[in-house]
Design a protein around this motif. Structure first.
Motif, mmCIF file in Angstrom:
data_model
loop_
_atom_site.group_PDB
_atom_site.id
_atom_site.type_symbol
_atom_site.label_atom_id
_atom_site.label_comp_id
_atom_site.label_asym_id
_atom_site.label_seq_id
_atom_site.Cartn_x
_atom_site.Cartn_y
_atom_site.Cartn_z
ATOM 1 N N LEU A 1 0.798 -1.216 0.000
ATOM 2 C CA LEU A 1 0.000 0.000 0.000
ATOM 3 C C LEU A 1 0.836 1.275 0.000
ATOM 4 N N TRP A 2 2.134 1.144 0.135
ATOM 5 C CA TRP A 2 2.989 2.322 0.235
ATOM 6 C C TRP A 2 2.884 3.208 -1.014
ATOM 7 N N ASP A 3 2.852 2.606 -2.196
ATOM 8 C CA ASP A 3 2.770 3.357 -3.447
ATOM 9 C C ASP A 3 1.336 3.462 -3.958
ATOM 10 N N ASN A 4 0.370 3.560 -3.048
ATOM 11 C CA ASN A 4 -1.042 3.418 -3.425
ATOM 12 C C ASN A 4 -1.555 4.512 -4.354
ATOM 13 N N GLN A 5 -0.865 5.650 -4.466
ATOM 14 C CA GLN A 5 -1.339 6.721 -5.339
ATOM 15 C C GLN A 5 -0.771 6.630 -6.757
ATOM 16 N N LYS A 6 0.068 5.625 -6.987
ATOM 17 C CA LYS A 6 0.664 5.466 -8.314
ATOM 18 C C LYS A 6 -0.141 4.479 -9.155
ATOM 19 N N ASP A 7 0.146 4.446 -10.444
ATOM 20 C CA ASP A 7 -0.532 3.509 -11.344
ATOM 21 C C ASP A 7 0.129 2.137 -11.339
ATOM 22 N N THR A 8 1.405 2.084 -10.991
ATOM 23 C CA THR A 8 2.133 0.816 -11.036
ATOM 24 C C THR A 8 2.876 0.592 -9.734
ATOM 25 N N PHE A 9 3.175 -0.662 -9.483
ATOM 26 C CA PHE A 9 3.887 -1.068 -8.275
ATOM 27 C C PHE A 9 5.332 -1.377 -8.671
ATOM 28 N N GLU A 10 6.263 -0.559 -8.184
ATOM 29 C CA GLU A 10 7.644 -0.674 -8.631
ATOM 30 C C GLU A 10 8.604 -1.063 -7.515
ATOM 31 N N CYS A 11 8.107 -1.323 -6.331
ATOM 32 C CA CYS A 11 8.965 -1.591 -5.172
ATOM 33 C C CYS A 11 9.686 -2.935 -5.313
ATOM 34 N N ASP A 12 10.953 -2.954 -4.978
ATOM 35 C CA ASP A 12 11.728 -4.189 -4.933
ATOM 36 C C ASP A 12 11.565 -4.793 -3.542
ATOM 37 N N LEU A 13 10.623 -5.723 -3.415
ATOM 38 C CA LEU A 13 10.295 -6.280 -2.102
ATOM 39 C C LEU A 13 11.492 -6.941 -1.427
ATOM 40 N N LEU A 14 12.282 -7.644 -2.207
ATOM 41 C CA LEU A 14 13.398 -8.407 -1.633
ATOM 42 C C LEU A 14 14.463 -7.497 -1.017
ATOM 43 N N GLU A 15 14.421 -6.223 -1.380
ATOM 44 C CA GLU A 15 15.385 -5.277 -0.797
ATOM 45 C C GLU A 15 15.201 -5.161 0.709
ATOM 46 N N TYR A 16 13.973 -5.440 1.175
ATOM 47 C CA TYR A 16 13.666 -5.271 2.592
ATOM 48 C C TYR A 16 13.576 -6.604 3.348
ATOM 49 N N GLN A 17 13.906 -7.678 2.676
ATOM 50 C CA GLN A 17 13.868 -8.985 3.338
ATOM 51 C C GLN A 17 15.112 -9.145 4.206
ATOM 52 N N PRO A 18 14.939 -9.437 5.478
ATOM 53 C CA PRO A 18 16.097 -9.562 6.370
ATOM 54 C C PRO A 18 16.843 -10.868 6.121
ATOM 55 N N PRO A 19 18.099 -10.958 6.543
ATOM 56 C CA PRO A 19 18.842 -12.214 6.412
ATOM 57 C C PRO A 19 18.227 -13.304 7.283
ATOM 58 N N GLN A 20 18.460 -14.544 6.899
ATOM 59 C CA GLN A 20 17.909 -15.672 7.641
ATOM 60 C C GLN A 20 18.532 -15.752 9.036
ATOM 61 N N HIS A 21 17.674 -15.951 10.019
ATOM 62 C CA HIS A 21 18.129 -16.161 11.395
ATOM 63 C C HIS A 21 17.483 -17.445 11.906
ATOM 64 N N HIS A 22 18.068 -18.013 12.909
ATOM 65 C CA HIS A 22 17.506 -19.228 13.501
ATOM 66 C C HIS A 22 16.717 -18.841 14.753
ATOM 67 N N TYR A 23 15.465 -18.417 14.520
ATOM 68 C CA TYR A 23 14.620 -18.023 15.634
ATOM 69 C C TYR A 23 13.998 -19.248 16.289
ATOM 70 N N PHE A 24 13.707 -19.082 17.557
ATOM 71 C CA PHE A 24 13.043 -20.147 18.291
ATOM 72 C C PHE A 24 11.656 -20.393 17.703
ATOM 73 N N THR A 25 11.261 -21.647 17.570
ATOM 74 C CA THR A 25 9.945 -21.992 17.029
ATOM 75 C C THR A 25 8.925 -22.105 18.148
ATOM 76 N N ASP A 26 7.906 -21.266 18.074
ATOM 77 C CA ASP A 26 6.810 -21.298 19.042
ATOM 78 C C ASP A 26 5.514 -21.513 18.272
ATOM 79 N N GLY A 27 5.223 -22.752 17.924
ATOM 80 C CA GLY A 27 4.014 -23.055 17.173
ATOM 81 C C GLY A 27 4.102 -22.526 15.754
ATOM 82 N N TYR A 28 2.941 -22.145 15.200
ATOM 83 C CA TYR A 28 2.842 -21.666 13.819
ATOM 84 C C TYR A 28 2.225 -20.268 13.818
#
Length: 510
Positions: free
Chosen positions: A304-331
């Motif tokens: 929704l960040w670019d909601n006033q534009k006609d096209t969606f140009e954001c590079d989503l993967l730019e904001y993906q954090p590196p993999q970490h080994h977080y504790f698993t607490d269910g789903y």
């Protein structure tokens, strides 16, 4: 006193409302004038009857159809034309184009659902698997392990944790809220955002224009820009007879570095932390998650960040954090809902839990304005011996909405659903918990606007510690509630009953 009156009279919300009323008056005057011509009168009546046939043929909620058909039949000269203006769900071309590119881009980026996780879930709990599968397919929202979750309530505690996590930000802070109001809460957040922006942290702030129209200055985005805070407005409110003005961003999302996320009922205004008393004690809730599942909330914000534009140009993967080994607490499965498609994801996610409950269902919601499908599901669960408890406010924020909420009580209570009103004040929390294993915490109310008209979000939880925290919080709330009885409802003033009946009929249009 005079200055306050002048300020209110020339405020943006008053000016826009007057312009909309003026447009409506001109339209009505034109129709009244034109109907004096017999041919135009016949055309307008024919249009109304064709509109009714069109409404009946649509795959819409029956209550929505009835709510429109009654005024069209009562005033056929105006009804059909008014439906075409206010009732049609056709969106502007640029919005359709933008949402199409968002869907394609997101689908290509989010094909990350682990088959192993789904298979493991299917083997351990087929019911949870079906909910997870539905949300992944319809909301493009994978379900994750390696995520911890914590249920937070009331607003004071939510705010304390938010401040704590904001101070840790190193890369970016994304915040999306329906309401932002200048006050004690905002000033503390603003101080941190300014400091982080000066340190090179990317700050993005998104808010709904209608939600904040009475609480923020019109030049607020420009003011934020001075401090390096990127600010955008969702769906700017305009003096236009446009159905898209009815679609609001009701989400509340805070994402920090892609590894910490929060959502829930709370907005950024002082009543949410009880720094200002508005409707008695304000009771709200949120879910804080850390780990892999935060990625879903990050995606929802960027969509929704670019909601006033006609096209969606954001590079989503730019904001993906590196993999970490977080504790698993269910789903954990954060998901979003949009009014721009035919999938009522928030409503269906609730129904999936209601229909699969075996022992109990506890719900907290500020508004209980139900369509027939949801009411039937709750009644069926109670009639099957399941302990169904619903908690709503005792102190109303809007009298007509509270009257609508109460108009749903009798049918539910007759079926065995237990209704409780929170005596200390206003409960704004939106949660459902069942059988100590399922819960949803999010922004979706049990009402037509949340189900059909708003952008919403929530987090589905399965076998997490936070599920029990939701259950324990509900137990504590119930000690502060008044149970509504059938006898009490039967003794309601007949005039109030009549008002509730009328409001109930037109609830889908409110």
């Amino acid at each position: 006193m005079i200055q306050k009156i002048l300020k209110l009279a020339f405020s943006r919300v008053v000016v826009i409302s007057l312009l909309i009323l003026l447009q409506t008056a001109i339209l009505l005057y034109g129709l009244i004038y034109l109907q004096e011509f017999q041919i135009i009168h016949l055309v307008l009546n024919l249009l109304s009857w064709l509109t009714i046939l069109y409404i009946l043929s649509r795959n819409d909620n029956p209550a929505y159809k009835i709510a429109w058909m009654i005024p069209i039949l009562l005033v056929p000269v105006f009804g059909g034309l008014f439906y075409l203006i206010f009732g049609s769900k056709k969106l502007p071309r640029h919005i359709r184009k933008y949402m199409k590119t968002v869907y394609i881009h997101t689908k290509n980026t989010l094909q990350l659902q682990s088959d192993d996780v789904l298979q493991q879930l299917k083997n351990s709990c087929p019911d949870a698997y079906r909910q997870a599968y539905y949300l992944n397919e319809k909301a493009l929202a994978p379900i994750y392990q390696h995520t911890t979750s914590q249920f937070l309530s009331p607003g004071e505690r939510i705010f304390e944790r938010m401040i704590e996590e904001l101070r840790k930000a190193k890369k970016y802070i994304f915040m999306e809220y329906f309401i932002i109001e200048d006050g004690e809460m905002w000033q503390k957040i603003f101080a941190i955002l300014k400091e982080k922006a000066s340190q090179g942290v990317c700050i993005r702030l998104l808010y709904d224009d209608l939600g904040s129209i009475a609480t923020l200055r019109s030049n607020f985005p420009k003011e934020m820009k001075k401090y390096g805070i990127q600010t955008r407005i969702f769906n700017p409110f305009k003096p236009s007879l446009d159905i898209f003005m009815n679609y609001r961003d009701h989400r509340k999302i805070c994402v920090i570095d892609g590894i910490v996320g929060m959502t829930g009922g709370f907005n950024i205004a002082d009543e949410y932390i009880n720094a200002r008393v508005k409707h008695g004690y304000w009771k709200d809730s949120a879910i804080l998650i850390k780990g892999d599942a935060v990625w879903n909330l990050t995606i929802l914000f960027l969509q929704l960040w670019d909601n006033q534009k006609d096209t969606f140009e954001c590079d989503l993967l730019e904001y993906q954090p590196p993999q970490h080994h977080y504790f698993t607490d269910g789903y954990v499965q954060p998901f979003g809902d949009s009014p721009l498609d035919d999938d009522l994801i928030g409503k269906q996610a609730y129904l999936n839990i209601i229909y699969r409950a075996k022992e109990y269902i506890y719900i907290t919601t500020p508004y209980l304005i139900l369509d027939n499908e949801t009411a039937t599901a709750l009644c069926s669960a109670a009639q099957s011996g399941i302990d169904v408890k619903i908690i709503t406010p005792h102190i109303a924020d809007k009298w007509f909405v509270h009257a609508l909420t109460r108009s749903n009580y009798m049918r539910l209570i007759k079926a065995g659903v237990q209704i409780f009103e929170y005596l200390p004040g206003f409960i704004h929390s939106k949660t459902i918990v069942s059988d100590d294993i399922y819960a949803i915490v999010g922004t979706t109310n049990f009402d037509f606007r949340s189900f059909y008209l708003h952008f919403e979000c929530g987090v589905f939880l399965y076998h997490t510690k936070s599920v029990l925290e939701v259950r324990n919080d509900d137990d504590s709330i119930l000690t502060l509630c008044k149970k509504i009885t059938r006898l009490e409802l039967e003794q309601t003033n007949p005039i109030i009953k009549f008002i509730q009946m009328i409001l109930h009929i037109f609830a889908p249009l409110m």
